[in-house]
Design a protein around this motif. Structure first.
Motif, PDB file in Angstrom:
ATOM      1  N   GLU A 267      -5.296   2.993  10.949  1.00  0.00           N
ATOM      2  CA  GLU A 267      -5.205   3.866  12.114  1.00  0.00           C
ATOM      3  C   GLU A 267      -5.375   3.107  13.422  1.00  0.00           C
ATOM      4  N   SER A 268      -5.389   1.781  13.368  1.00  0.00           N
ATOM      5  CA  SER A 268      -5.636   1.066  14.616  1.00  0.00           C
ATOM      6  C   SER A 268      -4.795  -0.195  14.780  1.00  0.00           C
ATOM      7  N   SER A 269      -3.796  -0.356  13.986  1.00  0.00           N
ATOM      8  CA  SER A 269      -3.043  -1.611  14.064  1.00  0.00           C
ATOM      9  C   SER A 269      -1.571  -1.318  14.346  1.00  0.00           C
ATOM     10  N   ILE A 270      -0.782  -2.396  14.346  1.00  0.00           N
ATOM     11  CA  ILE A 270       0.674  -2.223  14.475  1.00  0.00           C
ATOM     12  C   ILE A 270       1.175  -1.332  13.347  1.00  0.00           C
ATOM     13  N   ILE A 271       0.485  -1.420  12.210  1.00  0.00           N
ATOM     14  CA  ILE A 271       0.867  -0.597  11.057  1.00  0.00           C
ATOM     15  C   ILE A 271       0.759   0.895  11.428  1.00  0.00           C
ATOM     16  N   LYS A 272      -0.213   1.219  12.266  1.00  0.00           N
ATOM     17  CA  LYS A 272      -0.376   2.624  12.661  1.00  0.00           C
ATOM     18  C   LYS A 272       0.931   3.150  13.272  1.00  0.00           C
ATOM     19  N   ARG A 273       1.484   2.352  14.203  1.00  0.00           N
ATOM     20  CA  ARG A 273       2.722   2.785  14.859  1.00  0.00           C
ATOM     21  C   ARG A 273       3.874   2.874  13.852  1.00  0.00           C
ATOM     22  N   ALA A 274       3.891   1.884  12.944  1.00  0.00           N
ATOM     23  CA  ALA A 274       4.951   1.875  11.938  1.00  0.00           C
ATOM     24  C   ALA A 274       4.847   3.126  11.054  1.00  0.00           C
ATOM     25  N   ILE A 275       3.614   3.540  10.782  1.00  0.00           N
ATOM     26  CA  ILE A 275       3.415   4.750   9.961  1.00  0.00           C
ATOM     27  C   ILE A 275       3.885   5.974  10.765  1.00  0.00           C
ATOM     28  N   GLU A 276       3.503   6.018  12.037  1.00  0.00           N
ATOM     29  CA  GLU A 276       3.910   7.160  12.877  1.00  0.00           C
ATOM     30  C   GLU A 276       5.437   7.235  12.995  1.00  0.00           C
ATOM     31  N   GLU A 277       6.065   6.062  13.049  1.00  0.00           N
ATOM     32  CA  GLU A 277       7.528   6.027  13.187  1.00  0.00           C
ATOM     33  C   GLU A 277       8.242   6.128  11.842  1.00  0.00           C
ATOM     34  N   LYS A 278       7.450   6.371  10.803  1.00  0.00           N
ATOM     35  CA  LYS A 278       7.979   6.541   9.444  1.00  0.00           C
ATOM     36  C   LYS A 278       8.762   5.315   8.947  1.00  0.00           C
ATOM     37  N   LYS A 279       8.283   4.126   9.383  1.00  0.00           N
ATOM     38  CA  LYS A 279       8.846   2.887   8.859  1.00  0.00           C
ATOM     39  C   LYS A 279       8.010   2.415   7.678  1.00  0.00           C
ATOM     40  N   VAL A 280       6.736   2.792   7.697  1.00  0.00           N
ATOM     41  CA  VAL A 280       5.818   2.455   6.596  1.00  0.00           C
ATOM     42  C   VAL A 280       5.162   3.755   6.124  1.00  0.00           C
ATOM     43  N   PHE A 281       5.146   3.929   4.801  1.00  0.00           N
ATOM     44  CA  PHE A 281       4.485   5.101   4.217  1.00  0.00           C
ATOM     45  C   PHE A 281       3.308   4.633   3.379  1.00  0.00           C
ATOM     46  N   ILE A 282       2.148   5.265   3.577  1.00  0.00           N
ATOM     47  CA  ILE A 282       0.973   4.896   2.785  1.00  0.00           C
ATOM     48  C   ILE A 282       0.467   6.152   2.081  1.00  0.00           C
ATOM     49  N   GLU A 283       0.228   6.037   0.781  1.00  0.00           N
ATOM     50  CA  GLU A 283      -0.417   7.141   0.059  1.00  0.00           C
ATOM     51  C   GLU A 283      -1.640   6.575  -0.649  1.00  0.00           C
ATOM     52  N   LEU A 284      -2.769   7.244  -0.476  1.00  0.00           N
ATOM     53  CA  LEU A 284      -4.016   6.779  -1.090  1.00  0.00           C
ATOM     54  C   LEU A 284      -4.397   7.692  -2.251  1.00  0.00           C
ATOM     55  N   PHE A 285      -4.771   7.095  -3.367  1.00  0.00           N
ATOM     56  CA  PHE A 285      -5.186   7.865  -4.552  1.00  0.00           C
ATOM     57  C   PHE A 285      -6.557   7.376  -4.994  1.00  0.00           C
ATOM     58  N   ASP A 286      -7.462   8.319  -5.233  1.00  0.00           N
ATOM     59  CA  ASP A 286      -8.806   7.970  -5.687  1.00  0.00           C
ATOM     60  C   ASP A 286      -8.810   7.908  -7.212  1.00  0.00           C
ATOM     61  N   ILE A 287      -9.086   6.719  -7.748  1.00  0.00           N
ATOM     62  CA  ILE A 287      -9.081   6.544  -9.213  1.00  0.00           C
ATOM     63  C   ILE A 287     -10.074   7.525  -9.855  1.00  0.00           C
ATOM     64  N   ARG A 288     -11.171   7.787  -9.145  1.00  0.00           N
ATOM     65  CA  ARG A 288     -12.217   8.677  -9.692  1.00  0.00           C
ATOM     66  C   ARG A 288     -11.681  10.089  -9.968  1.00  0.00           C
ATOM     67  N   ASP A 289     -10.703  10.525  -9.180  1.00  0.00           N
ATOM     68  CA  ASP A 289     -10.140  11.867  -9.393  1.00  0.00           C
ATOM     69  C   ASP A 289      -9.501  11.993 -10.775  1.00  0.00           C
ATOM     70  N   TYR A 290      -9.155  10.877 -11.380  1.00  0.00           N
ATOM     71  CA  TYR A 290      -8.480  10.911 -12.688  1.00  0.00           C
ATOM     72  C   TYR A 290      -9.452  10.818 -13.855  1.00  0.00           C
ATOM     73  N   SER A 291     -10.749  10.627 -13.567  1.00  0.00           N
ATOM     74  CA  SER A 291     -11.717  10.467 -14.657  1.00  0.00           C
ATOM     75  C   SER A 291     -11.942  11.805 -15.362  1.00  0.00           C
ATOM     76  N   THR A 292     -11.884  11.763 -16.695  1.00  0.00           N
ATOM     77  CA  THR A 292     -12.124  12.992 -17.468  1.00  0.00           C
ATOM     78  C   THR A 292     -13.610  13.125 -17.815  1.00  0.00           C
ATOM     79  N   ASN A 293     -14.403  12.124 -17.446  1.00  0.00           N
ATOM     80  CA  ASN A 293     -15.844  12.178 -17.677  1.00  0.00           C
ATOM     81  C   ASN A 293     -16.451  13.280 -16.806  1.00  0.00           C
ATOM     82  N   LYS A 294     -17.415  14.020 -17.387  1.00  0.00           N
ATOM     83  CA  LYS A 294     -17.904  15.173 -16.608  1.00  0.00           C
ATOM     84  C   LYS A 294     -18.651  14.734 -15.345  1.00  0.00           C
ATOM     85  N   HIS A 295     -19.133  13.487 -15.320  1.00  0.00           N
ATOM     86  CA  HIS A 295     -19.769  12.982 -14.084  1.00  0.00           C
ATOM     87  C   HIS A 295     -18.802  12.127 -13.271  1.00  0.00           C
TER      88      HIS A 295
END
Ligand SMILES: C[S@@+](CC[C@H](N)C(=O)[O-])C[C@H]1O[C@@H](n2cnc3c(N)ncnc32)[C@H](O)[C@@H]1O
Length: 250
Positions: free
Chosen positions: A20-48
């Protein structure tokens, strides 16, 4: 063409401030770079929502467990995506690899390790590359993933207008030449006259020579494989001689 990075991590928040603070930020806003973040923990089937466990055979630390990682990669990775594990056992990232990745692929899945790293079996389930950003150990794959994203994005066609990537260090097997900005003189230190002359050919010659000298002084091993003219080889020999004479005189 735009470039997409899907990142699997346990620390999504590690990415936000940089992206959110670099040249990449502008590239993301201009839809030249797409970033998707996934939390590995969301996929855990462990109850904790546990994602780590002790290492078979003993030893310090914990490893990322297979189930959440396997499910996360299976969910996120589509056929055209290149899967990359960030790991110290990977191929060392360098400028040529960055350029190749940028030319050959526009959608990456980056997997960030944590703790003592990955259960070795994860590498058997998916076609993948392994990338290291250097011979040292970091606490997680988040910084290596950011390094990869930043470096590869700069070479993407969509960002080429924004950045002068053609003359930089490593591109032609040499380090960059010395550069200067205003003022032309600061505390008695002057900008080399030729750079103020407006004489394009002389400026090019000065920069090429400066590039060779910088490489010789800082990374002499790079000169072994750099393409040099006969005169440039003579320059390198001259530099060697000067250093030898200086050492002998001391
Ligand atoms: C503490 S490190 C694990 C080091 C591992 N036990 C070893 O000795 O190779 C945890 C995670 O940080 C990331 N990492 C650390 N150093 C790295 C490097 N130089 N390049 C790429 N990733 C790195 C990897 O994702 C790794 O799984």
């Amino acid at each position: 063409m735009a470039v997409k990075f899907k990142i699997l991590t346990l620390f999504k928040e590690a990415f936000t401030s940089y992206l959110e603070s670099s040249i990449i930020k502008r590239a993301i806003e201009e839809k030249k770079v797409f970033i998707e973040l996934f939390d590995i923990r969301d996929y855990s089937t462990n109850k904790h929502k546990k994602v780590d466990d002790t290492v078979y055979g003993g030893g310090p630390g914990m490893l990322l467990t297979l189930q959440p990682l396997y499910d996360a990669i299976s969910d996120v990775k589509k056929d055209d995506d290149l899967l990359i594990f960030l790991t110290p056992e990977g191929q060392l990232l360098n400028q040529q690899k960055v350029i190749n990745y940028s030319n050959e692929c526009d959608s990456f899945v980056l997997v960030c390790g944590k703790y003592e790293g990955f259960d070795a079996r994860i590498f058997k389930f998916f076609d993948h590359h392994k990338i290291s950003i250097g011979d040292y150990i970091l606490t997680g794959g988040e910084l290596p993933a950011l390094v990869f994203i930043d470096a590869v994005s700069r070479y993407n066609d969509a960002l080429q207008n924004d950045e002068s990537v053609g003359e930089e260090s490593f591109v032609n097997g040499l380090l960059e030449y010395d550069q200067y900005t205003k003022p032309a003189e600061f505390m008695g230190e002057k900008v080399p006259e030729v750079l103020l002359s407006g004489h394009h050919a002389n400026i090019q010659e000065f920069r090429r020579k400066s590039s060779i000298v910088n490489t010789y002084k800082n990374r002499p091993e790079m000169l072994e494989s750099a393409e040099l003219s006969r005169n440039e080889h003579k320059l390198v020999d001259e530099l060697r001689k000067q250093i030898r004479n200086k050492t002998e005189a001391e």
